[in-house]
Scaffold this motif. Structure first.
Motif, PDB file in Angstrom:
ATOM      1  N   ARG A 226       0.940  -1.156  -0.093  1.00 31.63           N
ATOM      2  CA  ARG A 226      -0.022  -0.008   0.020  1.00 31.63           C
ATOM      3  C   ARG A 226       0.963   1.328  -0.116  1.00 31.63           C
ATOM      4  O   ARG A 226       0.669   2.109  -0.768  1.00 31.63           O
ATOM      5  N   TYR A 229       2.139   2.033  -3.360  1.00 29.57           N
ATOM      6  CA  TYR A 229       1.347   2.689  -4.414  1.00 29.57           C
ATOM      7  C   TYR A 229       1.170   4.108  -3.870  1.00 29.57           C
ATOM      8  O   TYR A 229       1.066   4.972  -4.678  1.00 29.57           O
ATOM      9  N   ARG A 230       1.107   4.427  -2.601  1.00 29.29           N
ATOM     10  CA  ARG A 230       0.902   5.821  -2.098  1.00 29.29           C
ATOM     11  C   ARG A 230       2.029   6.821  -2.539  1.00 29.29           C
ATOM     12  O   ARG A 230       2.071   7.900  -2.864  1.00 29.29           O
ATOM     13  N   HIS A 233       1.612   7.387  -6.279  1.00 26.65           N
ATOM     14  CA  HIS A 233       0.480   8.072  -6.509  1.00 26.65           C
ATOM     15  C   HIS A 233       0.795   9.755  -6.264  1.00 26.65           C
ATOM     16  O   HIS A 233       0.368  10.749  -6.718  1.00 26.65           O
ATOM     17  N   LEU A 291      -6.702   6.685  -4.199  1.00 21.58           N
ATOM     18  CA  LEU A 291      -6.540   5.212  -4.048  1.00 21.58           C
ATOM     19  C   LEU A 291      -7.590   4.688  -3.271  1.00 21.58           C
ATOM     20  O   LEU A 291      -7.986   4.919  -2.241  1.00 21.58           O
ATOM     21  N   ARG A 315       1.160  -7.696  -7.072  1.00 21.06           N
ATOM     22  CA  ARG A 315       0.401  -6.632  -7.153  1.00 21.06           C
ATOM     23  C   ARG A 315      -0.752  -6.628  -6.377  1.00 21.06           C
ATOM     24  O   ARG A 315      -1.274  -7.678  -5.900  1.00 21.06           O
ATOM     25  N   ASP A 319      -6.029  -2.415  -9.454  1.00 20.14           N
ATOM     26  CA  ASP A 319      -4.917  -1.902  -9.535  1.00 20.14           C
ATOM     27  C   ASP A 319      -5.333  -0.418  -8.915  1.00 20.14           C
ATOM     28  O   ASP A 319      -6.089   0.228  -9.496  1.00 20.14           O
ATOM     29  N   PRO A 320      -4.541   0.073  -8.021  1.00 17.12           N
ATOM     30  CA  PRO A 320      -4.813   1.344  -7.261  1.00 17.12           C
ATOM     31  C   PRO A 320      -4.526   2.686  -8.000  1.00 17.12           C
ATOM     32  O   PRO A 320      -5.303   3.589  -7.915  1.00 17.12           O
ATOM     33  N   ILE A 321      -3.502   2.591  -8.995  1.00 15.05           N
ATOM     34  CA  ILE A 321      -3.232   3.827  -9.815  1.00 15.05           C
ATOM     35  C   ILE A 321      -4.127   4.030 -11.133  1.00 15.05           C
ATOM     36  O   ILE A 321      -3.965   3.202 -12.024  1.00 15.05           O
ATOM     37  N   ARG A 335      -0.537  -0.364 -14.206  1.00 13.02           N
ATOM     38  CA  ARG A 335      -0.514  -1.369 -13.333  1.00 13.02           C
ATOM     39  C   ARG A 335       0.870  -1.645 -12.796  1.00 13.02           C
ATOM     40  O   ARG A 335       1.570  -2.528 -13.605  1.00 13.02           O
ATOM     41  N   PHE A 336       1.244  -1.299 -11.653  1.00 11.74           N
ATOM     42  CA  PHE A 336       2.524  -1.440 -11.038  1.00 11.74           C
ATOM     43  C   PHE A 336       2.570  -3.249 -10.465  1.00 11.74           C
ATOM     44  O   PHE A 336       1.600  -3.308  -9.878  1.00 11.74           O
ATOM     45  N   VAL A 348       9.480  -1.660  -7.853  1.00 13.04           N
ATOM     46  CA  VAL A 348       8.400  -1.807  -8.702  1.00 13.04           C
ATOM     47  C   VAL A 348       9.404  -2.621  -9.789  1.00 13.04           C
ATOM     48  O   VAL A 348      10.314  -2.387 -10.456  1.00 13.04           O
TER      49      VAL A 348
END
Length: 353
Positions: A226, A229-230, A233, A291, A315, A319-321, A335-336, A348
């Motif tokens: 998480r 992704y933050r 983002h 997110l 992953r 996908d959050p992004i 999609r990371f 990544v």
């Protein structure tokens, strides 16, 4: 994630920006590193029926499909290719959409199941095409086994050898896997159907391949995913393309070489127009979305993690992004997928379909 921004090394390919470029190559090659000879663009071609599935190239997913009807796709895969031997894994869960008394999906052989996978290459200058048959198989309902067809689903003989790529026609089937989709309450049992092929082109080695450790699904890993992704983002939200450039360099350099765009991350950025992709608001009006796990305050245990590359890459689904145009139901994802190095730093590995 307790990692300073400069400690990040982010790899992968911005597929969204380069797919059409691959299709439109007219034969002019950019200057390239002398260690690599990539004269062709490669594509995976899939026709399937009767199963939910993922298709992996060298351990990284290319396409996830939850429609158990007939599906077909053709995708460029240079960014996922490696020198010499390449492995294609069809992770599938055959089901006829039956449910037990508790409403859970019943997974069993589907009499209408079939899978056809082929690899096609197109020479950048001559436009000469080569195609080999990797998989053409179905269920033998009497034995409950996967068997190869003598003729392909197109009623032709399988082709295993071409001048610049070849396969043996041998398939491996491995059980005890899972198919993960965020629309289901939990992963469902699946199998891996594995085939390999060889090429004469020489590709750069994945930058993460020798660093990634096997991951364990723990609350700590889920928090770190998480946080990863933050971090990404926040870079996009702040318009910090310089930060993105620094953390994306290894993957963008490999992408430039694999896609015949040049030898450096800057070559990739110029060719793929990456600056316009990693912005809060894109030119067509699509806007970076919050997110989902922060917006909905989703508990960690409800995160759907998908593990790849023998457990070394992970992953989060969905996908959050993501970007969305106001008033539209269509969403664009970046999609990371992540790996962890021996120092315990989450990084990544790629950006995938």
């Amino acid at each position: 994630m307790k990692t300073k921004p400069m400690a990040w090394v982010v790899g992968g390919v911005l597929l969204l920006a380069v797919t059409l470029m691959i299709w439109n190559v007219k034969g002019t090659q950019m200057a390239r590193a002398s260690d690599y000879v990539i004269d062709r663009n490669y594509y995976v071609i899939v026709h399937a029926h009767g199963a939910a599935y993922d298709v992996f190239i060298n351990g990284i997913t290319t396409k996830k499909e939850n429609d158990v009807g007939s599906t077909s796709f053709n995708l460029p895969i240079n960014r996922l290719m490696q020198s010499d031997i390449n492995r294609v894994t069809f992770n599938f869960s055959p089901t006829e959409l039956k449910y037990d008394e508790f409403g859970k999906v019943i997974v069993e052989p589907n009499s209408n199941f079939f899978i056809h996978i082929s690899i096609e290459s197109v020479h950048l200058k001559t436009r000469e095409r080569e195609r080999i048959t990797l998989v053409d198989a179905r269920y033998d309902m009497e034995t409950g086994q996967i068997v190869s067809n003598e003729k392909t689903i197109f009623d032709t003989d399988p082709v295993y050898r071409q001048p610049h790529m070849q396969t043996t026609g041998e398939l491996k089937l491995k059980s005890n896997h899972v198919w993960v989709n965020h629309g289901l309450e939990s992963p469902i049992p699946s199998q891996h159907l594995i085939a390999e092929f060889k090429t004469s082109d020489r590709f750069p080695r994945f930058h993460w391949l020798d660093e990634a450790v096997v991951l364990e699904d723990t609350p700590k890993l889920r928090r770190e995913v998480r946080d990863a992704y933050r971090y990404i983002h926040k870079l996009i939200e702040n318009g910090d393309f310089g930060g993105m450039r620094r953390i994306m360099e290894p993957g963008w350099k490999n992408a430039a070489i694999s896609l015949n765009m040049g030898n450096s991350a800057d070559d990739f950025i110029r060719s793929a127009n990456s600056r316009q992709a990693f912005v809060k608001k894109r030119e067509d009006g699509r806007t970076l979305q919050p997110l989902h796990f922060d917006q909905l305050e989703t508990p960690l245990e409800l995160d759907h993690l998908q593990f790849m590359a023998d457990g070394r890459v992970v992953r989060l689904l969905p996908d959050p992004i993501r970007w969305k145009r106001p008033g539209s139901t269509q969403t664009t994802f970046s999609r990371f997928v992540f790996y962890m190095n021996e120092e315990g730093v989450l990084m990544v590995a790629a950006i995938v379909l």
